[in-house]
Design an enzyme around this catalytic site. Sequence first.
Site, PDB file in Angstrom:
ATOM      1  N   CYS A 131       0.808  -1.230   0.000  1.00  0.00           N
ATOM      2  CA  CYS A 131       0.000   0.000   0.000  1.00  0.00           C
ATOM      3  C   CYS A 131       0.841   1.281   0.000  1.00  0.00           C
ATOM      4  O   CYS A 131       0.569   2.214  -0.761  1.00  0.00           O
ATOM      5  CB  CYS A 131      -0.957   0.000   1.187  1.00  0.00           C
ATOM      6  SG  CYS A 131      -0.244  -0.592   2.729  1.00  0.00           S
ATOM      7  N   HIS A 251      -2.699   6.369   4.765  1.00  0.00           N
ATOM      8  CA  HIS A 251      -1.254   6.461   4.991  1.00  0.00           C
ATOM      9  C   HIS A 251      -0.751   7.822   4.500  1.00  0.00           C
ATOM     10  O   HIS A 251      -1.158   8.301   3.435  1.00  0.00           O
ATOM     11  CB  HIS A 251      -0.508   5.389   4.193  1.00  0.00           C
ATOM     12  CG  HIS A 251      -0.692   3.990   4.687  1.00  0.00           C
ATOM     13  ND1 HIS A 251      -1.266   3.666   5.899  1.00  0.00           N
ATOM     14  CD2 HIS A 251      -0.339   2.798   4.116  1.00  0.00           C
ATOM     15  CE1 HIS A 251      -1.268   2.352   6.045  1.00  0.00           C
ATOM     16  NE2 HIS A 251      -0.718   1.801   4.974  1.00  0.00           N
TER      17      HIS A 251
HETATM   18  N1  LIG Z   1      -4.866  -3.570   5.109  1.00  0.00           N
HETATM   19  C1  LIG Z   1      -4.154  -3.041   4.103  1.00  0.00           C
HETATM   20  O1  LIG Z   1      -3.985  -1.811   3.968  1.00  0.00           O
HETATM   21  C2  LIG Z   1      -3.527  -3.927   3.082  1.00  0.00           C
HETATM   22  C3  LIG Z   1      -3.044  -3.339   1.929  1.00  0.00           C
HETATM   23  C4  LIG Z   1      -2.482  -4.164   0.964  1.00  0.00           C
HETATM   24  C5  LIG Z   1      -2.423  -5.500   1.168  1.00  0.00           C
HETATM   25  N2  LIG Z   1      -2.890  -6.074   2.307  1.00  0.00           N
HETATM   26  C6  LIG Z   1      -2.770  -7.512   2.438  1.00  0.00           C
HETATM   27  O2  LIG Z   1      -4.038  -8.133   2.285  1.00  0.00           O
HETATM   28  C7  LIG Z   1      -4.143  -9.266   3.137  1.00  0.00           C
HETATM   29  C8  LIG Z   1      -5.372  -9.128   4.021  1.00  0.00           C
HETATM   30  O3  LIG Z   1      -5.315  -7.938   4.755  1.00  0.00           O
HETATM   31  P1  LIG Z   1      -6.528  -7.383   5.629  1.00  0.00           P
HETATM   32  O4  LIG Z   1      -6.037  -6.103   6.151  1.00  0.00           O
HETATM   33  O5  LIG Z   1      -7.805  -7.418   4.867  1.00  0.00           O
HETATM   34  O6  LIG Z   1      -6.588  -8.495   6.804  1.00  0.00           O
HETATM   35  P2  LIG Z   1      -7.811  -8.925   7.735  1.00  0.00           P
HETATM   36  O7  LIG Z   1      -8.730  -7.777   7.986  1.00  0.00           O
HETATM   37  O8  LIG Z   1      -7.179  -9.613   8.896  1.00  0.00           O
HETATM   38  O9  LIG Z   1      -8.620 -10.006   6.859  1.00  0.00           O
HETATM   39  C9  LIG Z   1      -8.074 -11.248   6.499  1.00  0.00           C
HETATM   40  C10 LIG Z   1      -9.039 -11.999   5.580  1.00  0.00           C
HETATM   41  O10 LIG Z   1      -8.426 -13.215   5.163  1.00  0.00           O
HETATM   42  C11 LIG Z   1      -9.272 -14.317   5.501  1.00  0.00           C
HETATM   43  N3  LIG Z   1      -8.477 -15.499   5.831  1.00  0.00           N
HETATM   44  C12 LIG Z   1      -7.622 -15.649   6.865  1.00  0.00           C
HETATM   45  N4  LIG Z   1      -7.102 -16.910   6.846  1.00  0.00           N
HETATM   46  C13 LIG Z   1      -7.650 -17.540   5.780  1.00  0.00           C
HETATM   47  C14 LIG Z   1      -7.523 -18.851   5.236  1.00  0.00           C
HETATM   48  N5  LIG Z   1      -6.725 -19.750   5.789  1.00  0.00           N
HETATM   49  N6  LIG Z   1      -8.236 -19.158   4.124  1.00  0.00           N
HETATM   50  C15 LIG Z   1      -9.062 -18.242   3.552  1.00  0.00           C
HETATM   51  N7  LIG Z   1      -9.231 -16.983   4.028  1.00  0.00           N
HETATM   52  C16 LIG Z   1      -8.528 -16.648   5.125  1.00  0.00           C
HETATM   53  C17 LIG Z   1     -10.061 -13.825   6.683  1.00  0.00           C
HETATM   54  O11 LIG Z   1     -11.217 -14.627   6.852  1.00  0.00           O
HETATM   55  P3  LIG Z   1     -11.924 -14.864   8.287  1.00  0.00           P
HETATM   56  O12 LIG Z   1     -12.974 -13.791   8.415  1.00  0.00           O
HETATM   57  O13 LIG Z   1     -12.511 -16.221   8.132  1.00  0.00           O
HETATM   58  O14 LIG Z   1     -10.863 -14.778   9.332  1.00  0.00           O
HETATM   59  C18 LIG Z   1     -10.362 -12.398   6.248  1.00  0.00           C
HETATM   60  O15 LIG Z   1     -11.390 -12.398   5.286  1.00  0.00           O
HETATM   61  C19 LIG Z   1      -2.821  -9.317   3.914  1.00  0.00           C
HETATM   62  O16 LIG Z   1      -1.949 -10.209   3.280  1.00  0.00           O
HETATM   63  C20 LIG Z   1      -2.285  -7.926   3.814  1.00  0.00           C
HETATM   64  O17 LIG Z   1      -0.882  -7.887   3.864  1.00  0.00           O
HETATM   65  C21 LIG Z   1      -3.474  -5.303   3.258  1.00  0.00           C
END
Ligand SMILES: NC(=O)c1ccc[n+]([C@@H]2O[C@H](COP(=O)([O-])OP(=O)(O)OC[C@H]3O[C@@H](n4cnc5c(N)ncnc54)[C@H](OP(=O)(O)O)[C@@H]3O)[C@@H](O)[C@H]2O)c1
Length: 347
Positions: A131, A251
Amino acid sequence: MEAKGYHVAVVGATGAVGQQMLHTLEQRNFPISKLTLLSSERSAGKKVMFRDEEYIVETATPESFEGVQIALFSAGGSVSKQLAPEAVKRGAIVVDNTSAYRMDENVPLVVPEVNEEALKSHKGIIANPNCSTIQMVVALEPIRHQFGLNKVIVSTYQAVSGAGAAAINELKEQAKAILNGDDFTPEILPVKGDEKHYQIAFNAVPQIDKFQDNGYTFEEMKMINETKKIMSMPELHVAATCVRLPVETGHSESVYIEVDAEGVSAQQVKELLKESDGITLQDDPSQQIYPMPANCVGKNDVFVGRIRKDLDRDNGFHMWIVSDNLLKGAAWNSVQIAESLVKLQLV
Ligand SMILES: NC(=O)c1ccc[n+]([C@@H]2O[C@H](COP(=O)([O-])OP(=O)(O)OC[C@H]3O[C@@H](n4cnc5c(N)ncnc54)[C@H](OP(=O)(O)O)[C@@H]3O)[C@@H](O)[C@H]2O)c1
């Protein structure tokens, strides 16, 4: 001619990024004929509304991708490592938001305003950059194109939503506890899996992601390596310091650059960025106009202000870059990639 619809899967549909992904697909009216929402077992069975219809979230398995044409992944690196190849095997194009494939030389790392053409070389997986990197390269690319670029030094002021839904909750609960004079135990930030956790409310934490052997954090190395890859400039000098602040979303970055051209004025840089795709210039010190995260939340653009010349180096400039990390930093950039795939007839 009306665009045909695609079978789209969102992996991590219940997460901070996944929720914004659905919102963005809806807002952009992306052509969808079928939508599959996937998560871990924890959220399977949960109901989610999309375009006034109710969808049931399912547990992600290799078989979930049968018939899927576009799969948007944001469920963590290990899920992408395991399931993205399964999706590709079944004919899907994967747009992956995690760091799992970003530095893989067979995987294009794409910010459409900068290197949309790189999509043409995809072999099934396309990586969405980190990001904080995305918003910076959107602002730097027009400058590189017009004036050349040789050095970038960035310090970030990053929001907790960059660490997911659990980190947003931790900030809110801690702030409440502190204001009420209650005890609290930090459990998520700076890094969930690390040994120590620190207070984020009313604090600034100079660690995002794990420390590497060279003293930089992984987030800092992502900014350094991904910037060079996206801009196809392995020779570019880049240094980064990444800091987490008690901001929910958005950010901010203080960026110092050195350009190749001589005699460039701050006004020329402002005029260039004002005309560039995906950028909103907010820069009028006389009226106290500059970007702030609270004003950028919910917007797709990258906001730039405080553009000024360095006082000692003629080719040096300072600027302040802000964007919604869940939108341009994640969901919007992914959906934009999907739109580019449709436009370039790659799907
Ligand atoms: N937040 C940001 O600004 C941002 C920006 C760019 C990239 N990312 C990347 O995007 C990813 C997710 O980020 P987030 O901020 O959205 O995290 P988050 O709010 O913790 O959400 C994680 C998601 O992944 C699912 N998940 C977890 N374990 C899983 C599994 N074993 N199989 C299938 N689904 C699973 C979760 O489902 P449940 O509801 O079932 O737990 C939830 O839907 C990360 O890798 C992060 O680095 C985030």
